[in-house]
Design a protein around this motif. Structure first.
Motif, mmCIF file in Angstrom:
data_model
loop_
_atom_site.group_PDB
_atom_site.id
_atom_site.type_symbol
_atom_site.label_atom_id
_atom_site.label_comp_id
_atom_site.label_asym_id
_atom_site.label_seq_id
_atom_site.Cartn_x
_atom_site.Cartn_y
_atom_site.Cartn_z
ATOM 1 N N LYS A 61 0.865 -1.173 0.000
ATOM 2 C CA LYS A 61 0.000 0.000 0.000
ATOM 3 C C LYS A 61 0.903 1.225 0.000
ATOM 4 C CE LYS A 61 -3.905 2.181 2.349
ATOM 5 N NZ LYS A 61 -4.850 2.097 3.507
ATOM 6 N N ASP A 62 0.677 2.093 -0.966
ATOM 7 C CA ASP A 62 1.513 3.287 -1.124
ATOM 8 C C ASP A 62 2.981 2.922 -1.283
ATOM 9 O OD1 ASP A 62 -0.769 4.861 -0.807
ATOM 10 O OD2 ASP A 62 -0.536 4.914 1.377
ATOM 11 N N GLY A 63 3.222 1.798 -1.992
ATOM 12 C CA GLY A 63 4.579 1.390 -2.287
ATOM 13 C C GLY A 63 5.306 0.704 -1.152
ATOM 14 N N VAL A 64 4.609 0.438 -0.050
ATOM 15 C CA VAL A 64 5.243 -0.196 1.108
ATOM 16 C C VAL A 64 4.494 -1.479 1.442
ATOM 17 C CG1 VAL A 64 5.846 0.043 3.541
ATOM 18 C CG2 VAL A 64 5.953 2.033 2.019
ATOM 19 N N ASP A 65 5.259 -2.572 1.635
ATOM 20 C CA ASP A 65 4.618 -3.826 2.029
ATOM 21 C C ASP A 65 3.851 -3.614 3.329
ATOM 22 O OD1 ASP A 65 5.601 -5.125 -0.154
ATOM 23 O OD2 ASP A 65 7.249 -6.116 0.897
ATOM 24 N N SER A 66 2.557 -3.939 3.304
ATOM 25 C CA SER A 66 1.742 -3.682 4.491
ATOM 26 C C SER A 66 0.956 -4.902 4.957
ATOM 27 C CB SER A 66 0.759 -2.534 4.215
ATOM 28 O OG SER A 66 -0.092 -2.864 3.117
ATOM 29 N N VAL A 67 0.860 -5.932 4.117
ATOM 30 C CA VAL A 67 0.110 -7.141 4.470
ATOM 31 C C VAL A 67 0.966 -8.351 4.108
ATOM 32 C CG1 VAL A 67 -2.055 -8.401 4.272
ATOM 33 C CG2 VAL A 67 -2.031 -5.937 3.897
ATOM 34 N N TYR A 68 1.039 -9.311 5.020
ATOM 35 C CA TYR A 68 1.881 -10.483 4.826
ATOM 36 C C TYR A 68 1.036 -11.735 5.042
ATOM 37 C CZ TYR A 68 5.575 -7.012 5.482
ATOM 38 O OH TYR A 68 6.380 -5.899 5.359
ATOM 39 N N LEU A 69 1.046 -12.605 4.051
ATOM 40 C CA LEU A 69 0.346 -13.884 4.168
ATOM 41 C C LEU A 69 1.325 -14.916 4.693
ATOM 42 C CD1 LEU A 69 -2.004 -15.852 3.684
ATOM 43 C CD2 LEU A 69 -1.222 -16.072 1.310
ATOM 44 N N MET A 70 1.047 -15.437 5.883
ATOM 45 C CA MET A 70 1.864 -16.481 6.471
ATOM 46 C C MET A 70 1.191 -17.833 6.221
ATOM 47 S SD MET A 70 3.938 -14.192 7.462
ATOM 48 C CE MET A 70 5.185 -15.163 8.334
ATOM 49 N N SER A 71 1.772 -18.891 6.730
ATOM 50 C CA SER A 71 1.197 -20.214 6.496
ATOM 51 C C SER A 71 -0.104 -20.414 7.251
ATOM 52 C CB SER A 71 2.204 -21.297 6.906
ATOM 53 O OG SER A 71 2.480 -21.209 8.302
ATOM 54 N N ASP A 72 -0.297 -19.686 8.358
ATOM 55 C CA ASP A 72 -1.482 -19.920 9.189
ATOM 56 C C ASP A 72 -2.244 -18.658 9.558
ATOM 57 O OD1 ASP A 72 0.472 -18.852 10.775
ATOM 58 O OD2 ASP A 72 0.206 -20.263 12.442
#
Length: 332
Positions: free
Chosen positions: A248-259
């Motif tokens: 978002k706005d060029g910055v990683d803001s959401v991370y999908l983990m395994s769980d």
């Protein structure tokens, strides 16, 4: 003409409609504590299909399918027997198609084929019983394709048969489809002088195909198994081992983990989008299952809605893995 959506048990004018025989079965559902954990390490719990895995369902069906008009609707006393809708031929009061909706949950292709075979055997059993169908001649099962929808085509199985009932020879057909965790069965019988069994089957296949192209089946319950979305606090280190990320706005803001999903703004559209992607990757998305807040939908004037609310079966066996079966035979 049918009126407002039925919420109670039973519906006038439906006396004599058949219930499902060996097809009416309710498996328990084993849910893992972690959708991606291996079978030998996951902690599982068993929940009932009805009242647990499925708690509410909305079936929205068309009032008219070609020349066929919906004229009656019936909700059976036992919730596992589902509901049925009768369609009558517009210009013939003696011609109708009955459509049955049975909650089934998630079935593999092999399980569906077993159910199809058991339903065929239930029909054959009617021909062996005193007072049942006489001189029955049953055709072989075959596949048929339904109209394509945005979520893909729904294939089905059909058979035709001929029999004598109350001195009259009839041609008949049955279709069976697995659609969004429901078994949808069609039954049609017509005097043999009006159609051959093959013609009856072709007519019912066409009807079932057209119906499935317009049908909506949406459910909620434990079938909705979202990944948890947790807040990633400001200044926290970048998570390692992420399956995917969104910016978002060029910055990683959401991370999908395994769980789970880690998000700087847990309520954001980006967090929900990645959560849905994760559900798909980890096989937590089931066809026809919706979050509770999204199950309600607008019903067009040419459609009708059936609302189903499930409680756990009152006669559920002590062993939840044992199947519940009806001792009634389908003679529809």
């Amino acid at each position: 003409m049918i009126g407002k959506a039925v919420r109670g048990v039973g519906c006038a004018g439906a006396m004599g409609w058949a219930l499902l025989g060996s097809l009416a079965w309710i498996p328990a559902v084993a849910l893992g504590a972690d959708a991606v954990a291996s079978a030998d390490t996951a902690q599982t719990q068993t929940v009932p299909l009805l009242g647990g895995y499925l708690r509410e369902t909305r079936v929205v069906y068309p009032l008219r399918v070609g020349k066929w008009q919906a004229v009656d609707e019936h909700r059976y006393d036992r919730q596992e027997f589902g509901v049925s809708v009768r369609y009558a031929l517009s210009n013939r009061s003696d011609r109708w198609i009955d459509v049955y909706f049975y909650p089934a949950g998630v079935l593999s292709s092999d399980e569906f084929e077993r159910v199809v075979g058991e339903e065929r055997e239930a029909l054959a059993e009617v021909g062996r019983q005193p007072g049942g169908y006489q001189d029955m001649d049953m055709g072989e099962l075959r596949s048929f394709a339904s109209a394509r929808r945005k979520d893909g085509a729904v294939s089905g199985r059909s058979l035709d048969l001929a029999y004598t009932s109350q001195g009259e020879r009839k041609s008949s057909a049955m279709t069976l489809q697995l659609d969004r965790m429901y078994l949808v069965k069609g039954r049609y019988s017509v005097p043999a002088k009006a159609a051959t069994p093959a013609q009856a089957r072709a007519s019912l296949e066409e009807f079932a195909s057209d119906l499935s192209g317009r049908l909506t089946v949406a459910s909620t319950g434990r079938c909705w198994d979202p990944l948890p979305i947790e807040k990633l606090e400001a200044g926290a280190p970048t998570p390692s081992g992420a399956v995917s990320t969104l910016s978002k706005d060029g910055v990683d803001s959401v991370y999908l983990m395994s769980d789970r999903v880690l998000a700087r703004e847990p309520q954001s559209d980006e967090a929900r989008a990645l959560m849905m992607i994760g559900m798909g990757l980890h096989k937590r998305l089931q066809p026809g299952c919706e979050p509770p807040e999204e199950i309600e939908q607008a019903v067009p004037k040419d459609m009708r809605e059936i609302r189903l609310e499930y409680g756990a079966p009152s006669d559920a066996p002590a062993d939840p893995s044992r199947l519940l079966r009806s001792n009634k035979i389908d003679v529809g």
